[in-house]
Motif scaffolding. Structure first.
Motif, PDB file in Angstrom:
ATOM      1  N   GLY A 142       0.782  -1.226   0.000  1.00  0.00           N
ATOM      2  CA  GLY A 142       0.000   0.000   0.000  1.00  0.00           C
ATOM      3  C   GLY A 142       0.814   1.276   0.000  1.00  0.00           C
ATOM      4  O   GLY A 142       0.242   2.370  -0.045  1.00  0.00           O
ATOM      5  N   PRO A 181       1.310   3.417   4.955  1.00  0.00           N
ATOM      6  CA  PRO A 181       0.048   2.688   5.133  1.00  0.00           C
ATOM      7  C   PRO A 181      -0.057   1.953   6.472  1.00  0.00           C
ATOM      8  O   PRO A 181      -1.152   1.607   6.910  1.00  0.00           O
ATOM      9  CB  PRO A 181       0.053   1.693   3.972  1.00  0.00           C
ATOM     10  N   LEU A 198      -4.916   3.348   3.683  1.00  0.00           N
ATOM     11  CA  LEU A 198      -4.179   3.084   2.454  1.00  0.00           C
ATOM     12  C   LEU A 198      -4.038   1.606   2.134  1.00  0.00           C
ATOM     13  O   LEU A 198      -3.847   1.234   0.972  1.00  0.00           O
ATOM     14  CB  LEU A 198      -2.792   3.722   2.550  1.00  0.00           C
ATOM     15  N   PHE A 199      -4.137   0.762   3.148  1.00  0.00           N
ATOM     16  CA  PHE A 199      -4.054  -0.687   2.935  1.00  0.00           C
ATOM     17  C   PHE A 199      -5.132  -1.357   3.766  1.00  0.00           C
ATOM     18  O   PHE A 199      -5.261  -1.093   4.959  1.00  0.00           O
ATOM     19  CB  PHE A 199      -2.676  -1.225   3.336  1.00  0.00           C
ATOM     20  N   SER A 207      -4.692  -2.348  -1.766  1.00  0.00           N
ATOM     21  CA  SER A 207      -4.160  -0.984  -1.741  1.00  0.00           C
ATOM     22  C   SER A 207      -5.194   0.015  -2.247  1.00  0.00           C
ATOM     23  O   SER A 207      -5.853  -0.216  -3.265  1.00  0.00           O
ATOM     24  CB  SER A 207      -2.901  -0.899  -2.608  1.00  0.00           C
TER      25      SER A 207
END
Length: 239
Positions: A142, A181, A198-199, A207
């Motif tokens: 990510g 992330p 983000l992840f 992602s």
């Protein structure tokens, strides 16, 4: 693409090929990389395990139970022969990442401003006014490498990386910017914190950001970041 010897296929084991498209980092590479990602997804179908793009290459991981290395190489050669660059303006999603810029979560913010000869408010404005492109994913799941920051904000990585950087930390290294992330070590100059997830293992593709996407960091207050569930604990220097 007119670089002698490129594109080139390099073996990455019994289940992978590295496609080397370019020999230097350049923003003009991106439409070719994103096009190859899309075309490989179509060409490999259910034999595809993963694609890992970078600034100059694409790592193609395939299922050796469904395709031999020679078959995969032939498939890639056919794909490259028909490759045409994407329309750069039409590729990628646009993401807005709510970000609180403050030295308590971005300890390098005042130092970066001083280095640039700007006040903190103008430094924040210069970082937030750019729409960045995602050029590569790596370092951690990510983690998206984005560019390019305003040239006055360009700054080298920290000489001594931190042992622990909180998730969501926004930083600058060279002309690149990124957001961490997950909690991890890191040597980027931290300037703020984003609430964006983000992840996520429950998200398709995991992602939030993909190569070719466009990203804007949107300044928000500390209260807004807390409302969105972000950790705004004071950033201790763990170098």
């Amino acid at each position: 693409m007119s670089v002698p010897g490129l594109p080139r296929l390099e073996s990455a084991g019994i289940d992978g090929w590295l496609v080397r498209l370019f020999d230097a980092i350049d923003e003009a590479n991106l439409p070719w990389i994103t096009a190859l990602v899309r075309d490989c997804e179509a060409a490999f179908g259910n034999a595809l395990v993963d694609l890992v793009p970078s600034y100059t290459t694409l790592l193609v991981i395939f299922d050796p139970m469904r395709m031999t290395p020679d078959e995969a190489r032939e498939r890639l050669a056919e794909t490259l022969a028909a490759l045409a660059p994407d329309d750069e303006a039409a590729t990628g999603e646009v993401h807005e990442l709510p970000t609180w810029y403050h030295e308590s979560v971005g300890p390098e913010l005042p130092h970066l401003a001083e280095r640039a000869g700007l006040d903190v408010a103008e430094t924040i404005a210069r970082h937030a006014e750019v729409t960045y492109r995602v050029y590569a994913l790596g370092f951690a799941p990510g983690f998206a490498f984005m560019g390019s920051v305003d040239e006055r904000l360009e700054t080298p990585r920290l000489e001594t990386p931190r042992k622990r950087v909180p998730a969501g930390s926004v930083g600058i290294a060279g002309r690149q910017t990124a957001a961490y992330p997950a909690v991890s070590p890191g040597g980027w100059n931290l300037i703020g914190r984003t609430a964006a997830r983000l992840f996520d293992r429950d998200r398709d593709g995991f992602s939030l950001l993909r190569v070719g996407d466009r990203v804007r960091f949107v300044p928000v207050s500390k209260e807004e970041l807390v409302r969105r569930g972000a950790d705004v604990t004071y950033m201790e220097d763990t170098r």
